[in-house]
Design a protein around this motif. Structure first.
Motif, PDB file in Angstrom:
ATOM      1  N   UNK A  80      -5.249   9.194   4.916  1.00 60.32           N
ATOM      2  CA  UNK A  80      -4.993   8.057   5.813  1.00 60.32           C
ATOM      3  C   UNK A  80      -5.914   8.101   7.018  1.00 60.32           C
ATOM      4  N   UNK A  81      -6.149   9.306   7.548  1.00 59.28           N
ATOM      5  CA  UNK A  81      -7.032   9.427   8.712  1.00 59.28           C
ATOM      6  C   UNK A  81      -8.437   8.975   8.377  1.00 59.28           C
ATOM      7  N   UNK A 129      -2.147  13.628   2.172  1.00 64.93           N
ATOM      8  CA  UNK A 129      -1.959  12.187   2.402  1.00 64.93           C
ATOM      9  C   UNK A 129      -2.382  11.831   3.816  1.00 64.93           C
ATOM     10  N   UNK A 130      -1.987  12.677   4.769  1.00 62.48           N
ATOM     11  CA  UNK A 130      -2.357  12.439   6.157  1.00 62.48           C
ATOM     12  C   UNK A 130      -3.863  12.408   6.338  1.00 62.48           C
ATOM     13  N   UNK A 163       1.352   4.512  -2.944  1.00 60.29           N
ATOM     14  CA  UNK A 163       1.069   5.936  -2.697  1.00 60.29           C
ATOM     15  C   UNK A 163       2.299   6.783  -3.018  1.00 60.29           C
ATOM     16  N   UNK A 164       3.475   6.339  -2.582  1.00 65.06           N
ATOM     17  CA  UNK A 164       4.686   7.133  -2.822  1.00 65.06           C
ATOM     18  C   UNK A 164       4.885   7.357  -4.308  1.00 65.06           C
ATOM     19  N   UNK A 184       0.811  -1.201   0.000  1.00 64.79           N
ATOM     20  CA  UNK A 184       0.000   0.000   0.000  1.00 64.79           C
ATOM     21  C   UNK A 184       0.860   1.273   0.000  1.00 64.79           C
ATOM     22  N   UNK A 185       1.893   1.316   0.845  1.00 68.19           N
ATOM     23  CA  UNK A 185       2.705   2.529   1.009  1.00 68.19           C
ATOM     24  C   UNK A 185       3.466   2.888  -0.265  1.00 68.19           C
ATOM     25  N   UNK A 195       1.709  16.453   2.018  1.00 71.35           N
ATOM     26  CA  UNK A 195       1.800  15.638   3.236  1.00 71.35           C
ATOM     27  C   UNK A 195       0.493  15.717   4.017  1.00 71.35           C
ATOM     28  N   UNK A 205       2.146   9.828  -5.811  1.00 71.44           N
ATOM     29  CA  UNK A 205       2.100  11.209  -5.359  1.00 71.44           C
ATOM     30  C   UNK A 205       3.114  12.074  -6.119  1.00 71.44           C
ATOM     31  N   UNK A 207      -8.487   5.302   8.067  1.00 69.67           N
ATOM     32  CA  UNK A 207      -8.386   4.749   9.407  1.00 69.67           C
ATOM     33  C   UNK A 207      -9.747   4.720  10.088  1.00 69.67           C
ATOM     34  N   UNK A 216      -4.272  -0.547   7.529  1.00 71.12           N
ATOM     35  CA  UNK A 216      -3.066   0.271   7.349  1.00 71.12           C
ATOM     36  C   UNK A 216      -1.836  -0.408   7.930  1.00 71.12           C
TER      37      UNK A 216
END
Lengths: 151, 269
Positions: B257-258, B253-254, B207-208, B203-204, B250, B211, B261, B269
């Motif tokens: 993710x929130x 993305x945060x 995204x990297x 997953x990570x 950032x 982006x 979550x 996650x």
């Protein structure tokens, strides 16, 4: 390793399209980006990401200036695309990720690493920037008289 | 008026036209992502070649100030505001080429002006090509940062969605801050949906990779160049611009993710 280089070359070319580089420069952009990433991979085993980013940036900047003199066009065209793989995009992501996951120590570590890489890129560019233009003109096999305005 | 360079020019040149030409060349360069030093140098070169020796130019990241005039030459002054816009490096290269040819004595002032008009109308890359470039770029960078082949496929698809968003929603309607926060969030959620559907393993890394098209490469690199040249004001403005965008991505993305979550209870996650 070879797949990584191929990915770096194609990635750099893709982004040079997004930045509006003319198609006759794609190949140079790709090769410069690939060379930068290759140096980064080899150097990061010994030097860590900061030092490796600096080495790689120096190589990218050097090759960009050489290509700029050779093709008689602004160095920006090659530099921006070539440096792109080194810009700490992953660092930003991990920082955001760990902040959301409430792992502040790791977040600080990643953020610090991203800043370190950014500073390394700055230093790499600035050091090579100081080299005299005449050196690149000579390396590209052109006479200084007819090439008054490179860089 | 004196024009003692390589070629005798037949008719006298109007200083105002020369200055307008230099200003227009400077405007195209600055708008499309050239460094301050290059803008100033090109304008200076054009003015000197056409014999306006008293010309002075002062260039900031979003404005050009030019003046000319002394006892012999006519007075000219203009300030041009240049809003920050998307860069297009092909135009920088074209103006650079033109300025070289001007100094070689190949153009009169009006011919050079016509060439500049042509450069301004230079077609941009087609939207289709840009979207495909974004997709390939995302896939390639996903691989560079540690993804496997399936992750690249996912990044490829999310790169298409991201650039559709950039071209049709962000660029025409949104401010820089909202646009980049939204982009970051969009990437995160798209990647997660692809991940749930079974495409990709990490997953990570997806995204990297995805982006990357938002990352301000031009602003960042130019900021460094400007600061290295000693153009601190423009350099810091551009660096601030780049840092702001980094920060917004950032945050986006945060936020993504929130949200994920909250929706999935943190399970995935």
């Amino acid at each position: 390793m070879i797949l990584q280089l191929v990915a770096a070359i194609f990635g750099t070319i893709a982004f040079s399209i997004l930045f509006g580089v003319a198609s006759r420069y794609y190949l140079y952009c790709g090769l410069i980006g690939g060379a930068g990433w290759g140096v980064f991979m080899i150097a990061s085993e010994r030097l860590g990401p900061g030092g490796a980013a600096m080495m790689a940036t120096m190589v990218v900047m050097f090759l960009s200036r050489l290509a700029a003199v050779y093709k008689r066009c602004p160095v920006t065209i090659f530099l921006i695309a070539g440096i792109f793989p080194l810009v700490p995009g992953a660092g930003i992501y991990w920082t955001a990720y760990y902040i959301v996951m409430d792992q502040l120590r790791l977040a600080a570590e990643m953020g610090y690493m991203a800043v370190k890489v950014a500073v390394a890129i700055v230093l790499g560019i600035v050091f090579i920037y100081e080299l005299p233009q005449g050196l690149f003109i000579r390396l590209a096999g052109q006479s200084i008289k007819e090439n008054k305005t490179g860089g | 008026m004196e024009n003692g360079e390589e070629k005798e020019l037949e008719q006298p040149i109007d200083d105002g036209e020369v200055m307008a030409l230099a200003l227009e060349a400077g405007r195209i360069l600055l708008e499309n992502g050239a460094e301050i030093f290059r803008v100033e140098e090109t304008m200076h070169r054009i003015c000197q070649y056409y014999g306006v020796k008293s010309a002075n130019q002062f260039v900031l990241s979003n404005g050009i100030f030019v003046t000319a005039g002394d006892r012999k030459e006519q007075v000219y002054a203009k300030v041009q505001h240049i809003p920050v816009s998307d860069s297009y490096l092909e135009r920088v290269a074209a103006v650079n080429q033109l300025s070289r040819r001007i100094v070689e004595g190949k153009y009169t002032v009006s011919e050079a002006m016509a060439e500049l008009e042509k450069i301004k109308l230079m077609p941009e890359k087609t939207k289709y090509l840009q979207i495909m470039a974004s997709a390939v770029g995302c896939g390639a960078f996903c691989y560079l940062f540690g993804g496997d082949i399936m992750d690249c496929m996912a990044a490829f698809i999310s790169g298409i969605f991201l650039y559709l968003y950039v071209l049709f929603i962000k660029a025409p309607y949104m401010s820089k801050i909202v646009g980049n926060v939204g982009g970051g969030a969009l990437v995160t959620i798209t990647c997660h949906i692809l991940y749930i559907c079974g495409l990709g393993h990490h997953f990570n890394f997806i995204i990297i990779g995805s982006v990357m098209p938002l990352v301000p490469g031009v602003a960042f690199t130019n900021a460094i160049r400007d600061i290295a040249d000693g153009d601190y004001i423009s350099g810091s403005v551009r660096m601030l611009d780049a840092l702001l965008i980094f920060f917004c991505i950032a945050i986006g993305v945060g936020m993504g993710l929130t949200i994920l979550n909250a929706v999935t209870g943190g399970a995935s996650l």
